[in-house]
Design a protein around this motif. Structure first.
Motif, PDB file in Angstrom:
ATOM      1  N   GLU A   1       4.953   6.886 -23.029  1.00 41.66           N
ATOM      2  CA  GLU A   1       5.526   5.541 -22.471  1.00 41.66           C
ATOM      3  C   GLU A   1       5.891   5.596 -21.005  1.00 41.66           C
ATOM      4  O   GLU A   1       5.634   4.488 -20.409  1.00 41.66           O
ATOM      5  N   ALA A   2       6.036   6.800 -20.672  1.00 46.13           N
ATOM      6  CA  ALA A   2       6.203   6.756 -19.238  1.00 46.13           C
ATOM      7  C   ALA A   2       5.117   6.456 -18.260  1.00 46.13           C
ATOM      8  O   ALA A   2       5.015   5.651 -17.367  1.00 46.13           O
ATOM      9  N   TYR A   3       4.084   7.041 -18.987  1.00 42.44           N
ATOM     10  CA  TYR A   3       2.656   6.516 -18.339  1.00 42.44           C
ATOM     11  C   TYR A   3       2.299   5.150 -18.556  1.00 42.44           C
ATOM     12  O   TYR A   3       1.759   4.490 -17.508  1.00 42.44           O
ATOM     13  N   GLU A   4       2.765   4.489 -19.563  1.00 51.13           N
ATOM     14  CA  GLU A   4       2.337   3.079 -19.643  1.00 51.13           C
ATOM     15  C   GLU A   4       3.380   2.372 -18.796  1.00 51.13           C
ATOM     16  O   GLU A   4       2.703   1.156 -18.389  1.00 51.13           O
ATOM     17  N   ARG A   5       4.352   2.689 -18.315  1.00 49.43           N
ATOM     18  CA  ARG A   5       5.270   1.975 -17.636  1.00 49.43           C
ATOM     19  C   ARG A   5       4.718   2.022 -16.319  1.00 49.43           C
ATOM     20  O   ARG A   5       4.602   1.149 -15.461  1.00 49.43           O
ATOM     21  N   TRP A   6       4.203   3.315 -15.976  1.00 49.01           N
ATOM     22  CA  TRP A   6       3.648   3.494 -14.350  1.00 49.01           C
ATOM     23  C   TRP A   6       2.517   2.642 -14.434  1.00 49.01           C
ATOM     24  O   TRP A   6       2.409   2.186 -13.631  1.00 49.01           O
ATOM     25  N   ALA A   7       1.656   2.539 -15.494  1.00 47.33           N
ATOM     26  CA  ALA A   7       0.412   1.930 -15.231  1.00 47.33           C
ATOM     27  C   ALA A   7       0.790   0.435 -15.196  1.00 47.33           C
ATOM     28  O   ALA A   7      -0.039  -0.288 -14.233  1.00 47.33           O
ATOM     29  N   ASP A   8       1.648  -0.220 -15.736  1.00 50.71           N
ATOM     30  CA  ASP A   8       1.883  -1.636 -15.748  1.00 50.71           C
ATOM     31  C   ASP A   8       2.428  -1.680 -14.364  1.00 50.71           C
ATOM     32  O   ASP A   8       2.152  -2.850 -13.670  1.00 50.71           O
ATOM     33  N   ARG A   9       3.492  -1.222 -13.724  1.00 50.59           N
ATOM     34  CA  ARG A   9       3.791  -1.076 -12.315  1.00 50.59           C
ATOM     35  C   ARG A   9       2.840  -1.002 -11.503  1.00 50.59           C
ATOM     36  O   ARG A   9       2.536  -1.864 -10.446  1.00 50.59           O
ATOM     37  N   HIS A  10       1.839  -0.013 -11.628  1.00 45.42           N
ATOM     38  CA  HIS A  10       0.374   0.124 -10.899  1.00 45.42           C
ATOM     39  C   HIS A  10      -0.261  -1.008 -10.651  1.00 45.42           C
ATOM     40  O   HIS A  10      -0.755  -1.539  -9.507  1.00 45.42           O
ATOM     41  N   GLU A  11      -0.574  -1.620 -11.898  1.00 45.42           N
ATOM     42  CA  GLU A  11      -1.537  -2.729 -11.875  1.00 45.42           C
ATOM     43  C   GLU A  11      -0.731  -4.049 -11.208  1.00 45.42           C
ATOM     44  O   GLU A  11      -1.306  -4.868 -10.643  1.00 45.42           O
ATOM     45  N   ALA A  12       0.407  -4.195 -11.575  1.00 41.34           N
ATOM     46  CA  ALA A  12       1.146  -5.259 -10.851  1.00 41.34           C
ATOM     47  C   ALA A  12       0.972  -5.002  -9.210  1.00 41.34           C
ATOM     48  O   ALA A  12       1.030  -6.191  -8.530  1.00 41.34           O
TER      49      ALA A  12
ATOM     50  N   ARG B   1       1.026  -1.389   0.079  1.00 45.21           N
ATOM     51  CA  ARG B   1      -0.017  -0.149   0.116  1.00 45.21           C
ATOM     52  C   ARG B   1       0.889   1.254  -0.026  1.00 45.21           C
ATOM     53  O   ARG B   1       0.676   2.250  -0.750  1.00 45.21           O
ATOM     54  N   GLU B   2       1.844   1.183   0.911  1.00 43.90           N
ATOM     55  CA  GLU B   2       2.921   2.165   0.679  1.00 43.90           C
ATOM     56  C   GLU B   2       3.536   2.621  -0.537  1.00 43.90           C
ATOM     57  O   GLU B   2       3.605   3.775  -1.185  1.00 43.90           O
ATOM     58  N   LYS B   3       3.852   1.438  -1.353  1.00 38.90           N
ATOM     59  CA  LYS B   3       4.570   1.582  -2.508  1.00 38.90           C
ATOM     60  C   LYS B   3       3.524   2.132  -3.720  1.00 38.90           C
ATOM     61  O   LYS B   3       3.797   2.947  -4.282  1.00 38.90           O
ATOM     62  N   LEU B   4       2.031   1.680  -3.609  1.00 40.57           N
ATOM     63  CA  LEU B   4       1.131   2.186  -4.297  1.00 40.57           C
ATOM     64  C   LEU B   4       1.072   3.797  -3.918  1.00 40.57           C
ATOM     65  O   LEU B   4       0.602   4.570  -5.223  1.00 40.57           O
ATOM     66  N   ALA B   5       0.772   4.279  -2.886  1.00 40.07           N
ATOM     67  CA  ALA B   5       0.722   5.646  -2.640  1.00 40.07           C
ATOM     68  C   ALA B   5       1.874   6.363  -3.171  1.00 40.07           C
ATOM     69  O   ALA B   5       1.834   7.690  -3.771  1.00 40.07           O
ATOM     70  N   LYS B   6       3.256   5.788  -3.096  1.00 39.47           N
ATOM     71  CA  LYS B   6       4.125   6.536  -3.586  1.00 39.47           C
ATOM     72  C   LYS B   6       4.223   6.555  -5.141  1.00 39.47           C
ATOM     73  O   LYS B   6       4.352   7.545  -5.684  1.00 39.47           O
ATOM     74  N   LEU B   7       3.928   5.457  -5.695  1.00 38.93           N
ATOM     75  CA  LEU B   7       3.551   5.447  -7.068  1.00 38.93           C
ATOM     76  C   LEU B   7       2.487   6.423  -7.637  1.00 38.93           C
ATOM     77  O   LEU B   7       2.725   7.193  -8.483  1.00 38.93           O
ATOM     78  N   ASP B   8       1.490   6.574  -7.053  1.00 34.33           N
ATOM     79  CA  ASP B   8       0.239   7.347  -7.190  1.00 34.33           C
ATOM     80  C   ASP B   8       0.932   8.806  -7.197  1.00 34.33           C
ATOM     81  O   ASP B   8       0.386   9.848  -8.203  1.00 34.33           O
ATOM     82  N   ALA B   9       1.791   9.100  -6.295  1.00 41.58           N
ATOM     83  CA  ALA B   9       2.240  10.529  -6.258  1.00 41.58           C
ATOM     84  C   ALA B   9       3.183  10.778  -7.449  1.00 41.58           C
ATOM     85  O   ALA B   9       3.330  12.239  -7.716  1.00 41.58           O
ATOM     86  N   LYS B  10       3.624   9.915  -8.248  1.00 36.66           N
ATOM     87  CA  LYS B  10       4.380  10.057  -9.448  1.00 36.66           C
ATOM     88  C   LYS B  10       3.669   9.920 -10.672  1.00 36.66           C
ATOM     89  O   LYS B  10       4.584   9.618 -11.843  1.00 36.66           O
ATOM     90  N   GLU B  11       2.317   9.900 -10.615  1.00 41.70           N
ATOM     91  CA  GLU B  11       1.760   9.678 -11.842  1.00 41.70           C
ATOM     92  C   GLU B  11       2.228  10.372 -13.010  1.00 41.70           C
ATOM     93  O   GLU B  11       2.007  11.585 -12.892  1.00 41.70           O
ATOM     94  N   PRO B  12       2.397  10.026 -14.044  1.00 41.26           N
ATOM     95  CA  PRO B  12       2.549  11.053 -15.329  1.00 41.26           C
ATOM     96  C   PRO B  12       1.430  11.779 -15.654  1.00 41.26           C
ATOM     97  O   PRO B  12       0.627  11.078 -15.651  1.00 41.26           O
ATOM     98  N   GLU B  13       1.804  13.195 -16.157  1.00 45.23           N
ATOM     99  CA  GLU B  13       0.643  13.593 -16.608  1.00 45.23           C
ATOM    100  C   GLU B  13      -0.126  13.242 -17.866  1.00 45.23           C
ATOM    101  O   GLU B  13      -1.040  13.107 -18.383  1.00 45.23           O
ATOM    102  N   ASP B  14       1.064  12.938 -18.824  1.00 40.58           N
ATOM    103  CA  ASP B  14       0.651  12.566 -20.320  1.00 40.58           C
ATOM    104  C   ASP B  14       0.404  11.131 -20.160  1.00 40.58           C
ATOM    105  O   ASP B  14       1.232  10.045 -20.373  1.00 40.58           O
TER     106      ASP B  14
END
Length: 66
Positions: free
Chosen positions: A39-50, A22-35
């Motif tokens: 590709e950065a968003y796609e990598r972020w989304a893949d990590r978030h889903e995992a 949950r802490e990792k998810l919260a930190k990742l949420d704070a770094k969500e790319p705007e665009d």
């Protein structure tokens, strides 16, 4: 403050792992790319889903142990 529930060592370990994910998810949420088209968003989304999948698995495991 609510009552604490004593879990066996395995349950306590699961609770700690759940908190960590949950802490990792919260930190990742704070770094969500705007665009969302980047590709950065796609990598972020893949990590978030995992991480969400991992959290779901841990919650299922905890529920099964009760």
């Amino acid at each position: 403050m609510g009552k604490s529930i004593a879990f066996p060592a395995e349950g306590a370990d699961l609770e700690a792992r759940i908190r960590a994910v949950r802490e990792k998810l919260a930190k990742l949420d704070a770094k969500e790319p705007e665009d969302m088209a980047s590709e950065a968003y796609e990598r972020w989304a893949d990590r978030h889903e995992a991480l969400e999948d991992e959290l779901d698995d841990l919650l299922d495991e905890l529920e099964d142990g009760k």
